[in-house]
Design an enzyme around this catalytic site. Structure first.
Site, PDB file in Angstrom:
ATOM      1  N   ARG A 105     -34.661  54.159 -75.188  1.00 47.34           N
ATOM      2  CA  ARG A 105     -34.144  53.955 -73.824  1.00 47.34           C
ATOM      3  C   ARG A 105     -35.282  54.210 -72.853  1.00 47.34           C
ATOM      4  O   ARG A 105     -35.960  55.230 -72.924  1.00 47.34           O
ATOM      5  CB  ARG A 105     -32.999  54.923 -73.505  1.00 47.34           C
ATOM      6  CG  ARG A 105     -32.714  55.003 -72.005  1.00 47.34           C
ATOM      7  CD  ARG A 105     -31.510  55.823 -71.628  1.00 47.34           C
ATOM      8  NE  ARG A 105     -30.287  55.131 -71.963  1.00 47.34           N
ATOM      9  CZ  ARG A 105     -29.099  55.457 -71.458  1.00 47.34           C
ATOM     10  NH1 ARG A 105     -28.985  56.448 -70.582  1.00 47.34           N
ATOM     11  NH2 ARG A 105     -28.018  54.799 -71.809  1.00 47.34           N
TER      12      ARG A 105
ATOM     13  N   HIS B 102     -28.545  46.371 -71.436  1.00 43.49           N
ATOM     14  CA  HIS B 102     -27.874  47.526 -72.067  1.00 43.49           C
ATOM     15  C   HIS B 102     -26.895  46.971 -73.113  1.00 43.49           C
ATOM     16  O   HIS B 102     -25.682  47.102 -72.984  1.00 43.49           O
ATOM     17  CB  HIS B 102     -27.145  48.330 -70.997  1.00 43.49           C
ATOM     18  CG  HIS B 102     -26.761  49.712 -71.438  1.00 43.49           C
ATOM     19  ND1 HIS B 102     -27.154  50.254 -72.644  1.00 43.49           N
ATOM     20  CD2 HIS B 102     -26.001  50.666 -70.837  1.00 43.49           C
ATOM     21  CE1 HIS B 102     -26.662  51.483 -72.754  1.00 43.49           C
ATOM     22  NE2 HIS B 102     -25.951  51.755 -71.682  1.00 43.49           N
TER      23      HIS B 102
END
Ligand code: CP
Ligand code: NVA
Length: 329
Positions: free
Chosen positions: A106, A133
């Site tokens: 991330r 995402h």
């Protein structure tokens, strides 16, 4: 042809066919049912996975860890590493690829997950970047299927309201285009989706029969929606004037009035979380003291019968587990 995702990275839904996405959703359902029945998972036994976070996280980190443990994998949560500080991305990726069967990342640029995949030689899973995402979207689509079982996803109208050029808006758009959904990005023109990205998505939408739209008109957008989705007005890593952002997005806050305008008494309210729906957090309180209301949804709607936000959060676990099982087991 049977779907086989072994060895594949999961960087964006744009890389996957509708059949592959449906396969991951079905596998998520199966793994969820297996957990409910108390059956011990073994699909990731003797696998090692590493989690790298350059941005904060609660759900994504915990979902990856618990999902891995439940299927027997070992997990390293990497902090304080040399990654991109004292060692190049390429070198770190090559090293991690020697130890691990899969890497979660991330951070900021999409390029980082792409390069990690290129140089590590093992599957890389995108845990959020500035523009995507994808694991969140799988959880959201699983939730839609569970909550609206009488409609296939291709018949769903999903409206994303707010910052329509953030990572969640794009991620949902890619997913919606792949699965033939009606997706409307709703928000002010200043925060509308990048025309180049929209164009690319439209090309795919033509093939699946998806309808992908952008509008700044609340009434038109939400009419007959099956679900209204929103996200924070300022994403991690953005350096913006909160007062200005709140002023721009205030008409796009999810309120009882917006829910009523859908003319669908059973419309769902969705959110990836974390959310500013009250003034209980330090950030929201600080803003309020400066006269800025940063709430993207009212507390009333967040806690209402329309809200499925905690089901989405739970489904992060089952869908992330499916991604890992499909790609490395
Ligand atoms: N939805 C989501 O990605 O949550 P976290 O930021 O807590 O991981
Ligand atoms: N758009 C949000 C999503 C958080 C899950 C952010 O990037 O901060």
């Amino acid at each position: 042809m049977a779907v086989n995702l072994k060895g594949r990275s999961f960087l964006t839904l744009n890389d996957f066919t509708p059949e592959e996405i449906q396969y991951l959703l079905q596998l998520s359902k199966d793994l969820k049912a297996k957990k409910r029945m108390g059956i011990k998972g073994t699909a990731l036994e003797r696998k090692n996975i590493v989690l790298l976070f350059d941005k904060s996280s609660t759900r994504t980190r915990c979902a990856f860890e618990t999902a891995a443990y439940e299927e027997g994998a070992n997990v390293t949560y990497l902090t304080n590493s040399q990654f991109q500080v004292k060692e190049s991305l390429e070198d770190s990726a090559k090293v991690l690829g020697r130890y691990y069967d899969g890497i979660e990342y991330r951070g900021f640029k999409q390029e980082v997950v792409e390069k990690l995949a290129q140089f590590s030689g093992v599957p890389v899973w995108n845990g959020l970047t500035d523009v995507d995402h994808p694991t969140q979207v799988l959880a959201d689509f699983l939730t839609l299927q569970e909550k609206i079982p009488h409609k296939p996803l291709s018949n769903i109208k999903l409206v994303f309201t707010g910052d329509s050029r953030n990572n969640m808006a794009y991620a949902l758009m890619y997913g919606a285009a792949k699965l033939g959904m009606h997706f409307v990005a709703l928000g002010p023109e200043e925060l509308s989706p990048d025309p180049e990205i929209m164009d690319n998505i439209q090309k795919y939408a033509e093939k699946t029969g998806a309808k992908i739209e952008y509008t700044d008109n609340v009434d038109i957008a939400v009419n007959k929606a099956d679900a209204i989705y929103t996200d924070v007005w300022v994403s991690m890593g953005e350096d913006v004037d909160y007062a200005e952002r709140a002023k721009l997005l205030e008409p796009y806050r999810v309120t009882a009035k917006m829910i009523q305008k859908t003319q669908n008494d059973n419309v769902l309210f969705m959110h990836c979380l974390p959310s500013y729906h009250d003034f209980e957090t330090e950030n929201a309180k600080k803003m309020k003291d400066q006269g800025i209301d940063i709430r993207e949804v009212t507390d009333e709607i967040f806690r209402s019968r329309h809200s499925v936000v905690f089901d989405e959060a739970e489904n992060r676990l089952h869908t992330i587990k499916a991604v890992m099982v499909a790609t490395i087991s």
